[in-house]
Enzyme design. Structure first.
Site, PDB file in Angstrom:
ATOM      1  N   SER A   1       0.851  -1.190   0.000  1.00 58.15           N
ATOM      2  CA  SER A   1       0.000   0.000   0.000  1.00 58.15           C
ATOM      3  C   SER A   1       0.882   1.234   0.000  1.00 58.15           C
ATOM      4  CB  SER A   1      -0.893   0.011   1.248  1.00 58.15           C
ATOM      5  OG  SER A   1      -1.520   1.277   1.431  1.00 58.15           O
TER       6      SER A   1
ATOM      7  N   TYR B   1      -0.324  -0.045  10.599  1.00 57.47           N
ATOM      8  CA  TYR B   1      -0.730  -0.396   9.244  1.00 57.47           C
ATOM      9  C   TYR B   1       0.413  -0.168   8.255  1.00 57.47           C
ATOM     10  CZ  TYR B   1      -3.202  -0.231   4.776  1.00 57.47           C
ATOM     11  OH  TYR B   1      -3.599  -0.448   3.481  1.00 57.47           O
TER      12      TYR B   1
END
Length: 354
Positions: free
Chosen positions: A159, A185
């Site tokens: 990501s 994350y």
């Protein structure tokens, strides 16, 4: 052979869809695994691969729900998979390995994003355990099937969140520092990119190549843990019916699945691997302090960090080192991990595709 982290100018872009990528592909006879392949961009990835003729095995926490969603698609199988539970990962891999099939495509798509602080039964951070470590374990357990293909590709969903920062190897599970969902994350997505780097180095001699993918910003159930204030910073409003409205800049799921599928099937990538991709191309390297919402930061493709992460992962999973594929040799699938094979435990923590 090291692939340069430099755009190929593929002819595709951010608006390309997964169906466009496979429009000229014939995947009949190919076998793929897509974790979380029953929702979001995972579902669109499954649709595209099946539409091109592949057989797709979907890993899902809820088998019944996944089968219901996938019922209209041919050549799809569903096996239960909980990436936070090593026994579940073992059971999934064993079920596939017992079929004796080669594995041509492994798309590590499932994941979680921004949950409140939560650790699994081992004390591992949820992001790290689900987005990265479960997939690391699964890939090693499927190694012989990947080798059997002779021309396999592994696609790990990273990501742009990797830009948040490099991995804190001294505190992977936030035992020393305050928990921060964004940092957690981001580090898990950096880990996914580094995994592709080291896996490709070890696997290319055996025809196993690996890629990391940023799918793009997509509004999905993955943002459900974010507060309205967090969403507002992204120009997103949560509606009363559970849907979202944005001011723009987000991809559709069809567009979000395109780069995963491009990395899995594009002939442009033959003989390549170990790179981070976005918008259906190899991404450019940007500076560590760049605030651009594209490109790959140096720490996410650093080979020294990639090897360090691999070695730490081996220790965390208590893998017997003489069974690890050091460029692919001598892996005994029954001795890889010191865990028992039993029915997976469902612990209530949902996984979503990303």
């Amino acid at each position: 052979m090291i692939t340069e982290q430099k755009p190929l100018h593929s002819g595709y872009g951010p608006e390309s869809t997964a169906q466009e990528i496979v429009s000229d592909q014939d995947l009949r006879g190919k076998t793929a695994i897509v974790t979380g392949g029953h929702g979001g961009i995972g579902l669109e990835t499954t649709r595209a691969l099946v539409g091109a003729g592949a057989t797709v095995i979907v890993g899902a926490r809820s088998v019944d729900r996944a089968r219901e969603i996938l019922a209209s698609l041919p050549n799809v199988e569903v096996i239960r998979l909980d990436l936070m539970d090593p026994n579940s990962v073992e059971a999934f891999a064993k079920a596939f390995m017992n079929s004796g099939r080669a594995l041509d495509l492994l798309i590590l798509n499932a994941g979680v994003s921004f949950p409140p602080e939560l650790k699994d039964a081992r004390g591992f951070d949820t992001h790290f355990a689900t987005n990265y470590l479960g997939h690391f374990q699964l890939t090693l357990r499927l190694w012989e099937a990947l080798k059997r293909s002779g021309n396999a590709r592994v696609v790990a969903l990273s990501s742009i969140g990797h830009m948040i920062g490099p991995i804190d190897f001294d505190d992977l599970h936030f035992n020393k520092r305050p928990y921060d969902k964004n940092i957690s994350y981001g580090e898990s997505k950096t880990a996914c990119s580094l995994f592709a780097v080291e896996l490709d180095r070890r696997g290319q001699e055996y025809g196993v190549r690996a890629f990391a993918v940023h799918p793009g910003a997509i509004l999905s159930g993955l943002v459900r843990h974010l507060s309205n204030e967090d969403l507002a910073e992204w120009g997103v409003t949560r509606n009363v019916d559970g849907t979202y409205t944005s001011s723009g800049g987000f991809k559709t799921v069809e567009q979000g699945a395109a780069t995963s599928v491009w990395c899995a099937v594009s002939p442009m990538l033959n003989g390549m691997g170990g790179v981070y991709c976005e918008d259906c191309d190899i991404a450019e390297v940007v500076s560590a302090d760049s605030q651009l919402q594209y490109g790959v930061r140096p720490w996410a493709i650093d080979p020294t960090s990639a090897k360090k992460l691999w070695d730490i992962s081996v220790e965390l999973l208590n893998i017997q080192k003489d069974t690890i594929p050091n460029v692919g040799t001598n892996l005994d699938s029954d001795r890889l991990l010191n865990v028992s094979i039993e029915e997976p435990v469902v612990n209530g923590q949902l996984s979503f595709t990303r």
